[in-house]
Design a protein around this motif. Structure first.
Motif, PDB file in Angstrom:
ATOM      1  N   ASN A  81      41.814  33.529  39.648  1.00 57.29           N
ATOM      2  CA  ASN A  81      43.045  33.632  40.041  1.00 57.29           C
ATOM      3  C   ASN A  81      43.998  33.215  39.005  1.00 57.29           C
ATOM      4  OD1 ASN A  81      41.473  35.720  42.025  1.00 57.29           O
ATOM      5  ND2 ASN A  81      40.864  33.705  43.309  1.00 57.29           N
ATOM      6  N   ARG A 131      46.637  33.374  37.393  1.00 54.23           N
ATOM      7  CA  ARG A 131      47.309  34.820  36.449  1.00 54.23           C
ATOM      8  C   ARG A 131      47.595  33.501  34.239  1.00 54.23           C
ATOM      9  NH1 ARG A 131      46.990  39.181  35.902  1.00 54.23           N
ATOM     10  NH2 ARG A 131      48.950  40.402  34.637  1.00 54.23           N
ATOM     11  N   THR A 159      44.701  33.697  32.801  1.00 51.14           N
ATOM     12  CA  THR A 159      44.399  35.307  32.937  1.00 51.14           C
ATOM     13  C   THR A 159      45.286  35.687  31.892  1.00 51.14           C
ATOM     14  OG1 THR A 159      43.865  36.036  35.255  1.00 51.14           O
ATOM     15  CG2 THR A 159      44.333  38.003  34.125  1.00 51.14           C
ATOM     16  N   CYS A 203      39.288  39.069  38.855  1.00 51.62           N
ATOM     17  CA  CYS A 203      40.291  38.150  39.678  1.00 51.62           C
ATOM     18  C   CYS A 203      40.078  39.135  40.947  1.00 51.62           C
ATOM     19  CB  CYS A 203      41.293  38.431  38.748  1.00 51.62           C
ATOM     20  SG  CYS A 203      42.070  40.076  38.688  1.00 51.62           S
ATOM     21  N   LEU A 204      40.670  38.839  41.746  1.00 53.56           N
ATOM     22  CA  LEU A 204      41.012  39.089  43.567  1.00 53.56           C
ATOM     23  C   LEU A 204      41.774  40.429  43.270  1.00 53.56           C
ATOM     24  CD1 LEU A 204      40.056  38.665  45.828  1.00 53.56           C
ATOM     25  CD2 LEU A 204      42.341  37.233  46.044  1.00 53.56           C
ATOM     26  N   ARG A 205      41.197  41.636  44.360  1.00 53.43           N
ATOM     27  CA  ARG A 205      42.336  42.687  44.372  1.00 53.43           C
ATOM     28  C   ARG A 205      42.247  42.916  45.476  1.00 53.43           C
ATOM     29  NH1 ARG A 205      43.448  42.092  39.955  1.00 53.43           N
ATOM     30  NH2 ARG A 205      43.533  43.941  37.610  1.00 53.43           N
ATOM     31  N   GLY A 206      43.624  42.899  46.242  1.00 45.95           N
ATOM     32  CA  GLY A 206      43.326  43.051  47.836  1.00 45.95           C
ATOM     33  C   GLY A 206      42.907  41.773  48.334  1.00 45.95           C
ATOM     34  N   THR A 233      38.305  41.126  47.629  1.00 44.67           N
ATOM     35  CA  THR A 233      37.444  42.170  46.370  1.00 44.67           C
ATOM     36  C   THR A 233      37.356  41.617  45.230  1.00 44.67           C
ATOM     37  OG1 THR A 233      37.486  43.850  48.113  1.00 44.67           O
ATOM     38  CG2 THR A 233      37.172  44.371  46.148  1.00 44.67           C
ATOM     39  N   ALA A 239      37.672  42.561  41.074  1.00 46.11           N
ATOM     40  CA  ALA A 239      37.361  43.559  40.277  1.00 46.11           C
ATOM     41  C   ALA A 239      37.813  43.734  38.925  1.00 46.11           C
ATOM     42  CB  ALA A 239      39.088  44.818  40.705  1.00 46.11           C
ATOM     43  N   THR A 296      39.382  43.336  35.218  1.00 47.70           N
ATOM     44  CA  THR A 296      40.598  43.942  34.345  1.00 47.70           C
ATOM     45  C   THR A 296      39.856  43.550  32.559  1.00 47.70           C
ATOM     46  OG1 THR A 296      41.872  42.647  36.531  1.00 47.70           O
ATOM     47  CG2 THR A 296      42.980  42.880  33.902  1.00 47.70           C
TER      48      THR A 296
END
Length: 150
Positions: free
Chosen positions: A121, A123, A126, A138-141, A144, A146, A148
């Motif tokens: 998570n 940045r 990433t 990584c975290l989406r919402g 959850t 997802a 990338t």
């Protein structure tokens, strides 16, 4: 990418702390996304978690839980030569602390093709992993994960 049919997923400190910090069920989400996979944790990430867990407060609790979760993954070493190949030594922000070394170890695993995904998570990490042509989970919402793609 690795040559095995089972994807290898490297876990970052932030991912292992996410169950407490973001109320995410890390391994259930990875199961949902990938089905079968092998989870690995660089030794530097384990060291970072141990250091954070020795403190106090929510971050220490999250790191303690993360250290326990890391026990579900295989610990992998990363050669200093591999870390040096990530150009971290040329980066103005480079410092020889556990946090930076853990990030460099994850990037080295991506650059050398030892992992198929990195879970984080963070940045800046990433961006570095995506620059190494390795997908990031990584975290989406709210809670959850997802994928990338680079």
């Amino acid at each position: 990418m690795t040559d095995t049919s089972t994807p290898v997923v490297a876990l970052d400190t932030s991912a292992l702390m996410a169950p407490v910090e973001a109320n995410i069920r890390l391994f259930e989400e990875l199961d949902r996304l990938l089905g079968t996979y092998e989870a690995v944790v660089p030794a530097a990430v384990r060291s970072e978690l141990d250091g954070l867990a020795s403190g106090a407060g929510t971050a220490a609790t999250a790191a303690s839980v993360g250290a326990d979760l890391a026990g579900r993954a295989r610990t992998v070493g990363v050669d200093d030569a591999d870390v040096e190949d990530t150009d971290a030594a040329d980066d103005d922000t480079y410092a020889a602390d556990d946090d930076t070394y853990a990030d460099d170890a994850l990037v080295a695993l991506a650059v050398t093709g030892r992992v198929d995904f990195v879970v984080t998570n963070d940045r800046p990490l990433t961006e570095r992993v995506l620059d190494a042509d390795t997908p990031v989970i990584c975290l989406r919402g709210r809670n959850t994960l997802a994928i990338t793609e680079p």
